[in-house]
Design a protein around this motif. Structure first.
Motif, mmCIF file in Angstrom:
data_model
loop_
_atom_site.group_PDB
_atom_site.id
_atom_site.type_symbol
_atom_site.label_atom_id
_atom_site.label_comp_id
_atom_site.label_asym_id
_atom_site.label_seq_id
_atom_site.Cartn_x
_atom_site.Cartn_y
_atom_site.Cartn_z
ATOM 1 N N ILE A 158 -8.885 3.902 -7.816
ATOM 2 C CA ILE A 158 -7.538 4.489 -7.338
ATOM 3 C C ILE A 158 -6.750 5.145 -8.207
ATOM 4 O O ILE A 158 -6.276 6.485 -8.120
ATOM 5 N N CYS A 217 -16.113 6.379 0.894
ATOM 6 C CA CYS A 217 -15.555 5.655 1.954
ATOM 7 C C CYS A 217 -16.586 4.624 2.462
ATOM 8 O O CYS A 217 -16.092 3.452 3.014
ATOM 9 N N THR A 243 0.894 4.241 -3.225
ATOM 10 C CA THR A 243 0.416 5.478 -2.871
ATOM 11 C C THR A 243 1.629 6.317 -3.111
ATOM 12 O O THR A 243 1.281 7.443 -3.650
ATOM 13 N N ASN A 294 -11.112 1.484 4.550
ATOM 14 C CA ASN A 294 -10.803 0.386 4.098
ATOM 15 C C ASN A 294 -10.602 -0.577 4.987
ATOM 16 O O ASN A 294 -10.900 -1.699 5.015
ATOM 17 N N PHE A 295 -9.468 -0.051 5.821
ATOM 18 C CA PHE A 295 -9.091 -1.195 6.846
ATOM 19 C C PHE A 295 -10.077 -1.345 7.876
ATOM 20 O O PHE A 295 -10.175 -2.396 8.502
ATOM 21 N N GLY A 297 0.870 -1.049 0.024
ATOM 22 C CA GLY A 297 -0.083 -0.070 0.065
ATOM 23 C C GLY A 297 1.013 1.213 0.022
ATOM 24 O O GLY A 297 0.682 2.066 -0.618
ATOM 25 N N ALA A 311 -1.264 2.700 2.629
ATOM 26 C CA ALA A 311 -2.037 3.431 1.816
ATOM 27 C C ALA A 311 -2.037 4.782 2.597
ATOM 28 O O ALA A 311 -1.828 5.850 1.960
ATOM 29 N N SER A 364 -13.722 -3.364 0.793
ATOM 30 C CA SER A 364 -12.437 -4.015 1.219
ATOM 31 C C SER A 364 -12.540 -5.208 1.884
ATOM 32 O O SER A 364 -11.911 -6.368 1.483
ATOM 33 N N TYR A 392 -11.155 -1.490 -7.862
ATOM 34 C CA TYR A 392 -10.202 -0.783 -6.922
ATOM 35 C C TYR A 392 -9.134 -0.080 -7.929
ATOM 36 O O TYR A 392 -9.030 1.077 -7.761
ATOM 37 N N TYR A 425 -3.175 -3.596 3.630
ATOM 38 C CA TYR A 425 -2.829 -2.654 2.534
ATOM 39 C C TYR A 425 -3.086 -1.355 2.802
ATOM 40 O O TYR A 425 -2.293 -0.541 2.730
ATOM 41 N N TRP A 426 -4.307 -0.809 3.205
ATOM 42 C CA TRP A 426 -4.651 0.366 3.483
ATOM 43 C C TRP A 426 -4.187 1.056 4.489
ATOM 44 O O TRP A 426 -4.215 2.273 4.567
ATOM 45 N N GLY A 477 -8.178 5.277 2.909
ATOM 46 C CA GLY A 477 -7.477 4.194 3.298
ATOM 47 C C GLY A 477 -7.931 3.602 4.814
ATOM 48 O O GLY A 477 -8.140 2.427 5.055
#
Length: 479
Positions: free
Chosen positions: A293, A375, A41, A322-323, A37, A163, A382, A289, A159-160, A319
Motif C-alpha cells: 500500500i 487484485c 487512503t 479485498n472486500f 480505510g 479505502a 484479505s 499490506y 476496511y477496504w 479495495g
C-alpha cells in the motif's frame, strides 16, 4: 473473598439464531474499519496537496512522518486501550476509543503546521488502535459461535470499503474547480468525523459483553442482559428459543482484573504455540499490506508511467477485490474450517504474489495486468489477513482477550508497518521492475511461511464456543 458462580451465559449466547439484534452489533461495532480505510487512503491521496503553499505548505516527507505518528499512535492505543478493555469493560472502551478518534479527526481538519499535523495524527492512531482491541473482543463475545468466523472476517475486511471510498472521494475533494486548495483536504477529515458521529449513535445501543460481566462480579446484570436479548430475538423472529441444558453450565471464580504477570504467563507459558501463531499471522500480513500500500502509487508511476494525479484511483478496484475476498470466502471459515482456510488463503496469496514477481521480473506486465494480478492475490490475502485478527481474538482466555489482540497488533504493526515500506521503497530502484519483483518474492515467501505455521499450530475453532477454544482463567480457578 472472590465469589464462585455457575452460569450458562456463553451457551445461551452461542445458541441464538441470527437476528436484527446481531445486525445492530455489526453496524455499531464493525463499521469503524471503514473509517480506518478512509483515513489511511485519504491521507495518502492528499500528501501532494498538503505540500502546496496555498494549502498547508509542509513537505511530502513531513506528511510521510505523519504516517509514522499514526502507526505509533495505533500501537500505543492498542496496548493502552487493550489493557483497560479487559479491566473496565468492552463498552466503556469502544465508546471512549471512537470518541477519541472523532475528536482527533476534527482537530486534524484544523491543522496549521507539520507539528500539529503529527500530533493530531498520533491522537487519531490512538483511537484507531484502541478500536482494534475493544471491537474485536466485543464482536467475538456477542456473535454466536456458528457465525463468528465469517462475521469477524467481513468486519475486519470492511476496511477496504473505506479505502475504495476514500480513493474515489479524494479525486472529488482535491478538484480545485470544486474546492479551494486549502479546503478540500480539510473536508476529507471532517467527513470522517461525520461518519464517526453516525456510528456513535448506533454504538450507544450496543450492550456490554455479558461474558465480561459474568467474570467481573456482575453476573446478575449479565443474566438480566441476556434475558432481554433473548426476549427481543424471540419477539422479532417469532420463534421460541430452546433451553440450555445443565451440561452447558460453567463454574467460574469472579475477579476484578488480571495483572501483567499473569497475562505474560498465559501468553508465553500456557499458550506459546498460539502466541507464535498469532504473531506470525499478523506480522506477515502487516508486512505485506503495508509494503504494497505505501508503495502502490510509486510502483504505478515509476514502473508503469501512470500519471500521479490518477494513480490513487487504482485503489478502487484493489479495495473492492479485498472486500469481496472476505465476503465470498468468509462463510467457508465456519464450514470448511479455520486451519484449512487460513493456511489455504495464505498459500494461494503467496502463489499470486510469486506469479506477480515472476512477470514483473520478465517485464511482461502492463498496468492493468499488474492491477488484475494484484487484485487476484489480495482477494485471498484479505481473507488471510482478517483471519489473523480472528485467530488472536478467539484463541486466548476471555480475561486477557483484548490485551492479546493489542499486544500482537502493536508488535506486528510496528515491525511490518516499518520494515515493509522501507524495504519495498529501497527495492523500487527508480523505474526498474526487477527491484519491485524482489519485494514481491519476499512477500510471497513470508505468506507461504505463515501458511506452514498455520498448518502446524492452527486451532480448529470453527463453530466452537470461545470457552471451549480457550477455557477462562476464572473457570480454571473454580476447577
Amino acid at each position: 473473598m472472590p465469589e464462585t458462580v455457575k452460569t450458562r451465559i456463553p451457551a445461551r449466547m452461542d445458541r441464538l439464531p441470527w437476528s436484527p439484534w446481531h445486525w445492530l452489533v455489526v453496524l455499531g461495532l464493525g463499521t469503524v474499519w471503514i473509517l480506518d480505510g478512509l483515513e489511511v487512503t485519504i491521507v495518502g491521496a492528499i500528501a501532494s496537496r498538503l505540500s502546496e503553499q496555498d494549502a498547508l505548505g509542509i513537505s511530502e516527507y513531513q506528511v510521510a512522518v505523519g504516517g509514522t505518528f499514526y502507526i505509533a499512535g495505533a500501537a500505543v492505543g492498542a496496548l493502552g486501550f487493550g489493557y483497560l478493555t479487559d479491566r473496565l469493560g468492552r463498552k466503556k472502551l469502544f465508546i471512549a476509543s471512537l470518541g477519541l478518534y472523532l475528536l482527533a479527526t476534527v482537530l486534524t481538519g484544523f491543522t496549521w503546521s507539520a507539528y500539529s499535523f503529527w500530533f493530531f495524527r498520533f491522537l487519531t492512531g490512538l483511537g484507531i488502535g484502541g478500536e482494534y482491541a475493544a471491537i474485536n473482543s466485543a464482536i467475538d463475545e456477542l456473535i454466536p459461535a456458528k457465525y463468528r468466523g465469517r462475521v469477524g472476517l467481513i468486519i475486519n475486511g470492511s476496511y477496504w470499503l473505506g479505502a475504495a471510498f476514500g480513493a474515489a472521494l479524494s479525486g472529488l475533494l482535491l478538484d480545485k474547480d470544486l474546492f479551494g486548495a486549502d479546503l478540500g483536504w480539510r473536508l476529507a477529515f471532517f467527513l470522517g468525523a461525520v461518519l464517526a458521529i453516525g456510528i456513535m449513535l448506533v454504538r450507544r445501543h450496543v450492550p456490554e459483553s455479558p461474558r465480561w460481566l459474568m467474570i467481573h462480579g456482575r453476573n446478575d446484570e449479565a443474566e438480566q442482559l441476556v434475558d432481554g436479548i433473548e426476549r427481543e430475538i424471540e419477539r422479532k423472529t417469532w420463534k421460541s428459543l430452546e433451553p440450555v441444558g445443565a451440561d452447558d453450565e460453567l463454574e467460574i471464580v469472579q475477579r476484578r482484573s488480571t495483572n501483567f504477570v499473569e497475562i505474560a504467563r498465559v501468553l508465553f507459558r500456557d499458550y506459546p504455540r498460539r502466541s507464535l501463531l498469532g504473531f506470525t499471522l499478523l506480522a506477515t500480513q502487516a508486512f505485506v499490506y503495508n509494503a504494497v500500500i505505501f508503495t502502490f502509487s510509486l510502483v504505478l508511476t515509476g514502473v508503469f508511467d501512470v500519471d500521479s494525479s490518477v494513480a490513487g484511483l487504482y485503489l478502487i478496484p484493489f479495495g473492492i477485490a479485498n472486500f469481496l475476498g472476505v465476503l465470498i470466502l468468509g462463510r467457508l471459515f465456519d464450514t470448511v474450517g479455520r486451519r484449512p482456510m487460513i493456511s489455504g488463503t495464505y498459500f494461494v496469496a503467496a502463489l499470486g504474489l510469486a506469479a506477480l514477481a515472476a512477470l514483473l521480473a520478465g517485464d511482461a506486465l502492463g498496468t492493468w495486468g499488474y492491477i488484475a494480478l494484484l487484485c487476484g492475490a489480495f482477494f485471498f490475502a484479505s481473507a488471510a489477513a482478517s483471519a489473523g485478527y480472528l485467530t488472536v481474538s478467539e484463541t486466548f482466555p476471555l480475561e486477557i482477550r483484548a490485551m492479546a489482540i493489542a499486544l500482537f497488533y502493536a508488535i506486528s504493526t510496528g515491525i511490518g508497518g516499518a520494515v515493509g515500506p522501507l524495504l519495498f521503497g529501497r527495492l523500487l530502484g527508480g523505474d526498474d521492475p526487477a527491484g519491485v519483483a524482489v519485494g514481491y518474492w519476499i512477500a510471497a515467501g513470508l505468506m507461504a511461511f505463515a501458511a506452514i505455521i498455520e498448518i502446524v499450530f492452527g486451532v480448529d475453532a470453527e463453530q466452537q464456543s470461545l470457552e471451549d477454544v480457550a477455557e477462562p482463567l476464572s473457570a480454571q480457578e473454580a476447577g
